[in-house]
Design a protein around this motif. Structure first.
Motif, mmCIF file in Angstrom:
data_model
loop_
_atom_site.group_PDB
_atom_site.id
_atom_site.type_symbol
_atom_site.label_atom_id
_atom_site.label_comp_id
_atom_site.label_asym_id
_atom_site.label_seq_id
_atom_site.Cartn_x
_atom_site.Cartn_y
_atom_site.Cartn_z
ATOM 1 N N GLY A 1 -1.987 6.333 6.841
ATOM 2 C CA GLY A 1 -2.177 6.059 8.265
ATOM 3 C C GLY A 1 -3.476 5.347 8.598
ATOM 4 O O GLY A 1 -3.682 4.933 9.742
ATOM 5 N N ASN A 2 -4.329 5.178 7.606
ATOM 6 C CA ASN A 2 -5.637 4.551 7.836
ATOM 7 C C ASN A 2 -5.571 3.073 7.452
ATOM 8 O O ASN A 2 -5.377 2.729 6.286
ATOM 9 N N SER A 3 -5.743 2.182 8.448
ATOM 10 C CA SER A 3 -5.665 0.745 8.189
ATOM 11 C C SER A 3 -7.012 0.141 7.829
ATOM 12 O O SER A 3 -7.127 -1.064 7.602
ATOM 13 N N HIS A 4 -8.063 0.965 7.768
ATOM 14 C CA HIS A 4 -9.411 0.463 7.477
ATOM 15 C C HIS A 4 -9.989 1.164 6.250
ATOM 16 O O HIS A 4 -11.149 1.600 6.253
ATOM 17 N N LEU A 5 -9.195 1.253 5.210
ATOM 18 C CA LEU A 5 -9.651 1.921 3.999
ATOM 19 C C LEU A 5 -10.604 1.029 3.209
ATOM 20 O O LEU A 5 -10.408 -0.198 3.139
ATOM 21 N N PRO A 6 -11.639 1.602 2.613
ATOM 22 C CA PRO A 6 -12.484 0.819 1.704
ATOM 23 C C PRO A 6 -11.672 0.408 0.471
ATOM 24 O O PRO A 6 -10.617 0.974 0.184
ATOM 25 N N ARG A 7 -12.167 -0.544 -0.261
ATOM 26 C CA ARG A 7 -11.434 -1.088 -1.405
ATOM 27 C C ARG A 7 -11.063 -0.008 -2.425
ATOM 28 O O ARG A 7 -9.945 0.030 -2.925
ATOM 29 N N SER A 8 -12.004 0.871 -2.705
ATOM 30 C CA SER A 8 -11.735 1.921 -3.705
ATOM 31 C C SER A 8 -10.596 2.829 -3.264
ATOM 32 O O SER A 8 -9.748 3.228 -4.069
ATOM 33 N N ALA A 9 -10.582 3.169 -1.950
ATOM 34 C CA ALA A 9 -9.514 4.024 -1.432
ATOM 35 C C ALA A 9 -8.179 3.292 -1.439
ATOM 36 O O ALA A 9 -7.130 3.896 -1.675
ATOM 37 N N SER A 10 -8.213 1.987 -1.193
ATOM 38 C CA SER A 10 -6.980 1.193 -1.222
ATOM 39 C C SER A 10 -6.386 1.160 -2.622
ATOM 40 O O SER A 10 -5.172 1.255 -2.803
ATOM 41 N N GLU A 11 -7.258 1.063 -3.626
ATOM 42 C CA GLU A 11 -6.803 1.086 -5.015
ATOM 43 C C GLU A 11 -6.228 2.456 -5.371
ATOM 44 O O GLU A 11 -5.225 2.567 -6.079
ATOM 45 N N GLN A 12 -6.891 3.495 -4.868
ATOM 46 C CA GLN A 12 -6.404 4.856 -5.109
ATOM 47 C C GLN A 12 -5.039 5.061 -4.466
ATOM 48 O O GLN A 12 -4.147 5.686 -5.052
ATOM 49 N N LEU A 13 -4.881 4.513 -3.262
ATOM 50 C CA LEU A 13 -3.600 4.639 -2.567
ATOM 51 C C LEU A 13 -2.493 3.942 -3.354
ATOM 52 O O LEU A 13 -1.370 4.461 -3.463
ATOM 53 N N LYS A 14 -2.809 2.799 -3.916
ATOM 54 C CA LYS A 14 -1.833 2.070 -4.730
ATOM 55 C C LYS A 14 -1.412 2.903 -5.942
ATOM 56 O O LYS A 14 -0.220 3.005 -6.270
ATOM 57 N N THR A 15 -2.390 3.518 -6.592
ATOM 58 C CA THR A 15 -2.097 4.374 -7.752
ATOM 59 C C THR A 15 -1.278 5.591 -7.345
ATOM 60 O O THR A 15 -0.307 5.963 -8.024
ATOM 61 N N ASP A 16 -1.660 6.207 -6.243
ATOM 62 C CA ASP A 16 -0.948 7.390 -5.761
ATOM 63 C C ASP A 16 0.503 7.064 -5.426
ATOM 64 O O ASP A 16 1.410 7.857 -5.710
ATOM 65 N N ARG A 17 0.735 5.919 -4.794
ATOM 66 C CA ARG A 17 2.107 5.516 -4.476
ATOM 67 C C ARG A 17 2.935 5.304 -5.742
ATOM 68 O O ARG A 17 4.109 5.651 -5.784
ATOM 69 N N SER A 18 2.285 4.762 -6.760
ATOM 70 C CA SER A 18 2.981 4.544 -8.026
ATOM 71 C C SER A 18 3.407 5.866 -8.654
ATOM 72 O O SER A 18 4.528 6.014 -9.149
ATOM 73 N N VAL A 19 2.507 6.852 -8.593
ATOM 74 C CA VAL A 19 2.820 8.182 -9.146
ATOM 75 C C VAL A 19 3.841 8.900 -8.269
ATOM 76 O O VAL A 19 4.798 9.508 -8.772
ATOM 77 N N ALA A 20 3.654 8.815 -6.960
ATOM 78 C CA ALA A 20 4.526 9.545 -6.038
ATOM 79 C C ALA A 20 5.963 9.051 -6.091
ATOM 80 O O ALA A 20 6.908 9.844 -6.064
ATOM 81 N N PHE A 21 6.127 7.728 -6.194
ATOM 82 C CA PHE A 21 7.474 7.157 -6.091
ATOM 83 C C PHE A 21 8.000 6.557 -7.390
ATOM 84 O O PHE A 21 9.105 6.027 -7.415
ATOM 85 N N GLY A 22 7.205 6.633 -8.447
ATOM 86 C CA GLY A 22 7.710 6.239 -9.747
ATOM 87 C C GLY A 22 7.970 4.762 -9.920
ATOM 88 O O GLY A 22 9.074 4.365 -10.270
ATOM 89 N N THR A 23 6.969 3.935 -9.697
ATOM 90 C CA THR A 23 7.121 2.505 -9.933
ATOM 91 C C THR A 23 7.112 2.227 -11.431
ATOM 92 O O THR A 23 6.811 3.104 -12.250
ATOM 93 N N LYS A 24 7.416 0.985 -11.781
ATOM 94 C CA LYS A 24 7.514 0.623 -13.200
ATOM 95 C C LYS A 24 6.177 0.736 -13.926
ATOM 96 O O LYS A 24 6.140 0.806 -15.163
ATOM 97 N N ASP A 25 5.073 0.754 -13.169
ATOM 98 C CA ASP A 25 3.748 0.856 -13.792
ATOM 99 C C ASP A 25 3.365 2.299 -14.123
ATOM 100 O O ASP A 25 2.333 2.529 -14.763
ATOM 101 N N ASP A 26 4.161 3.247 -13.692
ATOM 102 C CA ASP A 26 3.828 4.654 -13.888
ATOM 103 C C ASP A 26 4.723 5.281 -14.953
ATOM 104 O O ASP A 26 5.937 5.078 -14.959
ATOM 105 N N SER A 27 4.106 6.054 -15.847
ATOM 106 C CA SER A 27 4.848 6.662 -16.959
ATOM 107 C C SER A 27 5.179 8.136 -16.712
ATOM 108 O O SER A 27 5.726 8.808 -17.595
ATOM 109 N N THR A 28 4.864 8.635 -15.521
ATOM 110 C CA THR A 28 5.068 10.062 -15.232
ATOM 111 C C THR A 28 6.524 10.471 -15.396
ATOM 112 O O THR A 28 6.830 11.499 -16.010
ATOM 113 N N GLY A 29 7.420 9.667 -14.834
ATOM 114 C CA GLY A 29 8.841 9.996 -14.906
ATOM 115 C C GLY A 29 9.360 10.022 -16.332
ATOM 116 O O GLY A 29 10.127 10.921 -16.715
ATOM 117 N N THR A 30 8.936 9.046 -17.132
ATOM 118 C CA THR A 30 9.366 8.996 -18.540
ATOM 119 C C THR A 30 8.905 10.236 -19.289
ATOM 120 O O THR A 30 9.686 10.867 -20.016
#
Length: 204
Positions: free
Chosen positions: A153-182
């Motif tokens: 919900g925060n549109s003014h995230l610092p760069r580090s938080a934006s990168e963290q959000l990208k990683t979290d989304r990958s883990v949460a929803f299982g993108t091809k870059d994440d190995s959690t599901g495998t």
């Protein structure tokens, strides 16, 4: 004549003793078979219960990682209707649905726990160890969802938080870059292999 009677009596005693021993052997074999049958039934019942609960648990894990949420699921989670054209209402409904999925996964894990403890008592700790590794990956996904909910919900995230959000989304929803599901379903398959051994009468 007395010698013949004595011989007959001795032979009779021998026959009776032999019959008693034979009966004891038969009884012992019967008891052993009964015990083995009881152990097999116990193993089979426990393995079936674990198999079903493991499948329910892994299904909840899959559902949690599905990005799409239906309007019906959102209404059920909110327990009321919402305005799909109102961004705040829609976001609240979406988060409620995701939260309900998170709760469902944790419930499935708790439901499986007593059977895992019983399996440890009768079979050793292999299944418990694998189940703990599943729990670690589940917790990783749950925390990722929490972070996504807080940061999205925060549109003014610092760069580090934006990168963290990208990683979290990958883990949460299982993108091809994440190995959690495998990793998760490799563990599920290992547990299922152990349970199949029990269902087929093997003992480890």
């Amino acid at each position: 004549m007395s010698e013949i009677a004595a011989a007959i009596s001795a032979f009779g005693n021998f026959v009776m003793a032999f019959a008693a021993i034979a009966a004891a052997v038969v009884a012992a074999n019967g008891l052993s078979t009964w015990k083995k049958q009881g152990l097999w039934q116990r193993d089979t019942e426990l393995a079936k219960n674990l198999f079903l609960k493991l499948r329910s648990r892994s299904d909840a894990f899959i559902e949690l990682r599905v990005r799409m949420v239906t309007s019906g699921e959102m209404v059920a989670a909110l327990e009321r209707s919402f305005d799909p054209f109102d961004p705040k209402e829609k976001d609240a409904a979406y988060l409620a649905a995701i939260n309900k999925r998170m709760i469902a996964l944790q419930e499935r894990r708790r439901e499986m726990y007593p059977d895992v403890v019983e399996a440890t008592a009768v079979w050793g700790g292999a299944i418990e160890s694998l189940s703990k590794q599943l729990a670690t990956l589940e917790t990783k996904v749950l925390f990722a969802h929490q972070d996504v909910s807080e940061l999205s919900g925060n549109s003014h995230l610092p760069r580090s938080a934006s990168e963290q959000l990208k990683t979290d989304r990958s883990v949460a929803f299982g993108t091809k870059d994440d190995s959690t599901g495998t990793a998760y379903f490799e563990l599920v398959e290992k547990i299922e292999e152990l349970l199949r051994e029990k269902l087929h009468g093997g003992r480890t």
